[in-house]
Design a protein around this motif. Structure first.
Motif, PDB file in Angstrom:
ATOM      1  N   GLU A 118      -2.147   1.695  -7.642  1.00  0.00           N
ATOM      2  CA  GLU A 118      -1.422   0.610  -6.709  1.00  0.00           C
ATOM      3  C   GLU A 118      -2.198  -1.006  -6.653  1.00  0.00           C
ATOM      4  O   GLU A 118      -1.642  -1.759  -6.970  1.00  0.00           O
ATOM      5  N   ASN A 149      -0.486  -3.932  -8.313  1.00  0.00           N
ATOM      6  CA  ASN A 149      -0.142  -5.179  -7.603  1.00  0.00           C
ATOM      7  C   ASN A 149      -0.814  -6.192  -8.371  1.00  0.00           C
ATOM      8  O   ASN A 149      -0.339  -7.622  -8.215  1.00  0.00           O
ATOM      9  N   ASN A 193       6.608  -1.979  -5.160  1.00  0.00           N
ATOM     10  CA  ASN A 193       6.030  -0.493  -4.803  1.00  0.00           C
ATOM     11  C   ASN A 193       7.049   0.317  -4.101  1.00  0.00           C
ATOM     12  O   ASN A 193       6.530   1.224  -3.594  1.00  0.00           O
ATOM     13  N   GLN A 201      10.479   2.670  -7.867  1.00  0.00           N
ATOM     14  CA  GLN A 201       9.546   3.406  -8.667  1.00  0.00           C
ATOM     15  C   GLN A 201       9.788   4.841  -8.911  1.00  0.00           C
ATOM     16  O   GLN A 201       9.384   5.761  -9.596  1.00  0.00           O
TER      17      GLN A 201
END
Length: 476
Positions: free
Chosen positions: A160, A164, A459, A464
């Protein structure tokens, strides 16, 4: 597997484009790009018929993964290489072009996700290559670059923190301008300006690029989401500077070349200090020009900014009557009789307050209620209104305050829905509402930025994860 089916006519057009692209690749003008695919510069005097077996193999091994946006299946590469094996000269060139064209016309090139492995009929995470594709086409409207592909290849894109960081990196790239030019223009209907001022390309360029540059600023410089409604920054060129009063004096001087009466000029970033009635997207001259009149302006704001569905007017809607003899009624006064019809009032009670709040702006977006004008003549413009919620305002400035406070959640929710729909390339369904609710709440509570919005959308579960459909015998 996908709803966007290719018609025979569209298929023929794609075939024509594929042929044209390959011809250009092997032409003199495409020599640099061809050399990049071959991994070496081509010598002077090199001709396409000079293509060697080694070069053809290198071309296929480089071209196919780029076209498919992921490592190519080895069995596919082996079949392609077997076709060109043993050939040379013009025969090798023809065979190589045929194999490359087959890739460009394959379903795996046209559609995303067909090469992803998974369990049919089960909701599951997309693989790293599909995730890279989704992110790249969302933010750039283009295939993943080398860095994104490398992270997908080593599996680290699923982290993550790294993911990002990639969103931030991609928004800092000039390619992120596609968000404003594509997503922003589609969502807000900015392309309507093409028809309205198409006969005046200089004016058209000024009005349209102002809105696009402003959106690009919001999207790529981590600005708060609600700066869409009110901002101290705008973008102005010679074609729009006249709308911004004393603030235009702080623009860099533009020296027009001799013999040129008018020309397109780039926008300059301008801080609003003195300009009255400006700030944010809603009062930009281009937005006001493409929505002329209170009904159009109110309908546009209701649909595009607040996300409220408004039906089309009935076919038998009567025209607005003129003033009775001996009376000089304003359009707003004459319109009162029209909206008294119950079938019309249902929509107009929502539309009219927003549209008439912009009565101080003429059809070209000029602000008519400035303090300078009021010194000369008291204003007769009525920009007051009452929203269905019961909130009242005296002018657009007071309406803007309402939009930024009590109506903030409505506006943010619409922004989230528009962004998520664009990122997913589909209409939202009921199952997406939990995600919309969570992102909306987070942005409202934390004065969220566009960067935060894009990261949360990227996200999200719909972005996803996917459902792999079972392959029928007809598809095999």
């Amino acid at each position: 597997t996908h709803a966007a089916r290719l018609s025979p006519n569209l298929w023929d057009q794609y075939l024509h484009l594929s042929n044209a692209a390959l011809e250009k690749l092997f032409s003199k003008s495409g020599r640099t790009q061809l050399g990049e695919l071959l991994g070496a510069s081509l010598p002077d005097g090199w001709q396409p018929d000079d293509l060697s077996q080694k070069q053809a193999e290198r071309l296929i091994r480089t071209f196919v993964p780029r076209a498919l946006r992921r490592p190519a299946p080895e069995n596919q590469l082996s079949k392609m290489l077997s076709v060109i094996s043993g050939k040379g000269g013009a025969e090798l060139l023809t065979a190589t072009k045929f194999e490359l064209r087959a890739v460009l016309m394959s379903p795996q090139f046209f559609y995303r996700g067909l090469l992803m492995k998974g369990e049919p009929g089960k909701q599951q995470a997309v693989d790293s290559f599909e995730l890279a594709e989704r992110l790249s086409y969302f933010l750039w409207e283009d295939r993943p670059d080398e860095e994104l592909t490398r992270l997908a290849l080593d599996g680290s894109l699923g982290d993550e923190k790294i993911f990002n960081a990639q969103v931030s990196r991609m928004l800092a790239s000039p390619k992120a301008r596609s968000l404003a030019e594509s997503f922003g223009a589609q969502w807000l209907g900015i392309d309507s300006l093409d028809e309205l001022v198409g006969k005046d390309p200089i004016r058209h360029h000024a009005l349209k690029t102002q809105a696009i540059d402003f959106l690009n600023y919001l999207f790529t410089e981590q600005r708060p989401v609600m700066e869409l409604i009110d901002s101290k920054v705008t973008f102005v060129n010679q074609g729009t500077s006249g709308f911004y009063g004393k603030d235009r004096q702080r623009m860099k001087r533009y020296n027009k070349a001799k013999g040129i009466e008018r020309q397109r000029t780039p926008n300059q970033k301008l801080e609003l200090v003195h300009a009255e009635g400006r700030g944010g997207l809603l009062t930009m001259p281009g937005i006001l020009t493409m929505n002329q009149g209170p009904i159009q302006r109110g309908t546009w704001m209701l649909r595009r900014i607040m996300g409220v569905e408004v039906g089309e007017p009935p076919a038998d809607t009567p025209p607005i009557k003129g003033s009775p003899r001996g009376k000089n009624l304003s359009f707003r006064e004459r319109f009162e009789a029209h909206r008294s019809n119950p079938s019309c009032a249902r929509c107009h009670v929502k539309i009219d307050p927003l549209g008439f709040a912009l009565e101080a702006y003429d059809r070209n977006g000029q602000f008519l209620d400035s303090s300078e004008r009021l010194k000369q003549k008291p204003s007769t413009i009525d920009s007051s209104g009452k929203l269905p919620s019961g909130e009242t305002f005296k002018n657009f400035a007071e309406l803007k305050s309402i939009l930024l406070t009590s109506q903030q959640e409505v506006i943010v929710r619409n922004i989230v829905e528009q962004t998520l729909s664009y990122a997913l390339c589909r209409k939202l369904t009921r199952s997406d509402q939990a995600v919309v609710n969570a992102i909306t709440k987070n942005l409202c509570e934390n004065k969220g930025t566009w960067l935060s919005l894009f990261q949360q959308v990227a996200n999200s579960v719909p972005f996803q994860e996917t459902m792999i459909e079972a392959t029928s015998k007809d598809d095999e």
